[in-house]
Design a protein around this motif. Structure first.
Motif, PDB file in Angstrom:
ATOM      1  N   LEU A   1       6.135 -41.070  48.973  1.00  0.00           N
ATOM      2  CA  LEU A   1       5.256 -40.306  48.098  1.00  0.00           C
ATOM      3  C   LEU A   1       6.119 -39.559  47.084  1.00  0.00           C
ATOM      4  N   PRO A   2       5.902 -39.793  45.790  1.00  0.00           N
ATOM      5  CA  PRO A   2       6.692 -39.073  44.793  1.00  0.00           C
ATOM      6  C   PRO A   2       6.352 -37.574  44.794  1.00  0.00           C
ATOM      7  N   PRO A   3       7.326 -36.713  44.483  1.00  0.00           N
ATOM      8  CA  PRO A   3       7.078 -35.274  44.453  1.00  0.00           C
ATOM      9  C   PRO A   3       5.905 -34.885  43.540  1.00  0.00           C
ATOM     10  N   SER A   4       5.751 -35.552  42.412  1.00  0.00           N
ATOM     11  CA  SER A   4       4.649 -35.203  41.502  1.00  0.00           C
ATOM     12  C   SER A   4       3.288 -35.492  42.144  1.00  0.00           C
ATOM     13  N   HIS A   5       3.219 -36.574  42.906  1.00  0.00           N
ATOM     14  CA  HIS A   5       1.970 -36.905  43.595  1.00  0.00           C
ATOM     15  C   HIS A   5       1.696 -35.888  44.708  1.00  0.00           C
ATOM     16  N   LEU A   6       2.746 -35.511  45.453  1.00  0.00           N
ATOM     17  CA  LEU A   6       2.582 -34.498  46.489  1.00  0.00           C
ATOM     18  C   LEU A   6       2.140 -33.174  45.862  1.00  0.00           C
ATOM     19  N   GLN A   7       2.695 -32.834  44.724  1.00  0.00           N
ATOM     20  CA  GLN A   7       2.298 -31.589  44.031  1.00  0.00           C
ATOM     21  C   GLN A   7       0.803 -31.629  43.710  1.00  0.00           C
ATOM     22  N   TYR A   8       0.313 -32.779  43.264  1.00  0.00           N
ATOM     23  CA  TYR A   8      -1.107 -32.931  42.950  1.00  0.00           C
ATOM     24  C   TYR A   8      -1.959 -32.765  44.218  1.00  0.00           C
ATOM     25  N   ILE A   9      -1.550 -33.399  45.299  1.00  0.00           N
ATOM     26  CA  ILE A   9      -2.283 -33.310  46.570  1.00  0.00           C
ATOM     27  C   ILE A   9      -2.318 -31.863  47.055  1.00  0.00           C
ATOM     28  N   ILE A  10      -1.170 -31.194  46.981  1.00  0.00           N
ATOM     29  CA  ILE A  10      -1.089 -29.786  47.384  1.00  0.00           C
ATOM     30  C   ILE A  10      -2.054 -28.944  46.554  1.00  0.00           C
ATOM     31  N   SER A  11      -2.092 -29.177  45.244  1.00  0.00           N
ATOM     32  CA  SER A  11      -2.981 -28.387  44.379  1.00  0.00           C
ATOM     33  C   SER A  11      -4.442 -28.602  44.759  1.00  0.00           C
ATOM     34  N   GLN A  12      -4.790 -29.827  45.133  1.00  0.00           N
ATOM     35  CA  GLN A  12      -6.165 -30.110  45.551  1.00  0.00           C
ATOM     36  C   GLN A  12      -6.480 -29.443  46.893  1.00  0.00           C
ATOM     37  N   MET A  13      -5.506 -29.390  47.778  1.00  0.00           N
ATOM     38  CA  MET A  13      -5.705 -28.719  49.063  1.00  0.00           C
ATOM     39  C   MET A  13      -5.937 -27.219  48.863  1.00  0.00           C
ATOM     40  N   VAL A  14      -5.204 -26.627  47.937  1.00  0.00           N
ATOM     41  CA  VAL A  14      -5.380 -25.202  47.636  1.00  0.00           C
ATOM     42  C   VAL A  14      -6.762 -24.969  47.033  1.00  0.00           C
TER      43      VAL A  14
END
Length: 193
Positions: free
Chosen positions: A81-94
């Motif tokens: 998982l690329p860091p940018s994709h993880l950042q997006y997932i994290i933002s959606q979780m928040v």
């Protein structure tokens, strides 16, 4: 073609979607991406609960051999998982209140709510009741580092504080100043009071 499920070295069963290369790629179609984000969210929270992990950082996508390696990588299909994709997932979780930025005022690290604070409040009060801690003043350290391991062991203090606030609002706890900082007295109140 059916995709295989896989059991990690820690004993966690990865879902079959984890073997699909597109799962690791941010999708241009918003509906497809929303579905993948939902799958990632469920996977991250269930893995965190299984391993008792409370923190996820964007850097975990780049860290080989870290706590999240089994989930954020799939060497069998040569994907991560690329860091940018993880950042997006994290933002959606928040956005969905399934995580909160920790520390606050940054967006690269979150405290995961694999149990919501309200659920932790019930766990904490039940623990206090079952261990005879009602009407006893305890430090936060005594709660998260008990002599006998419990579901509360290693609970982050920031989460513990949120949980105690919930209990104070239902008259089931009272914050007390103690020599080492803050403590709490658990009261026998009833939930939802």
């Amino acid at each position: 073609m059916t995709l295989p499920m896989h059991t990690t070295s820690t004993g966690f069963l990865l879902p079959s979607i984890h073997s699909a290369p597109p799962f690791f790629t941010q999708q241009p179609n918003p509906a497809t991406q929303a579905t993948l984000t939902e799958y990632w969210t469920k996977l991250i929270l269930s893995y965190a609960r299984f391993r008792r992990l409370f923190t996820l950082r964007v850097e975990d996508a780049e860290t080989t051999g870290g706590d999240w390696d089994e989930v954020l990588r799939n060497p069998r299909i040569n994907r991560k998982l690329p860091p940018s994709h993880l950042q997006y997932i994290i933002s959606q979780m928040v956005t969905k209140d399934l995580a909160v930025h920790e520390p606050a005022k940054q967006t690269r690290s979150v405290l995961l709510y694999w149990r919501l604070p309200e659920e932790w409040a019930e766990v904490l009060h039940e623990w206090a009741s079952s261990t005879g801690q009602l009407n006893t003043i305890m430090t936060f350290y005594e709660i998260v580092e008990p002599p006998i391991p419990s579901e509360l062991s290693s609970l982050p203090i920031s989460l513990l504080k949120k949980v105690i606030v919930i209990l104070t609002k239902t008259a089931r706890a009272q914050v007390i100043a103690v020599a080492d900082g803050e403590g709490v007295r658990f009261l026998p109140g009833t939930p939802g009071r």
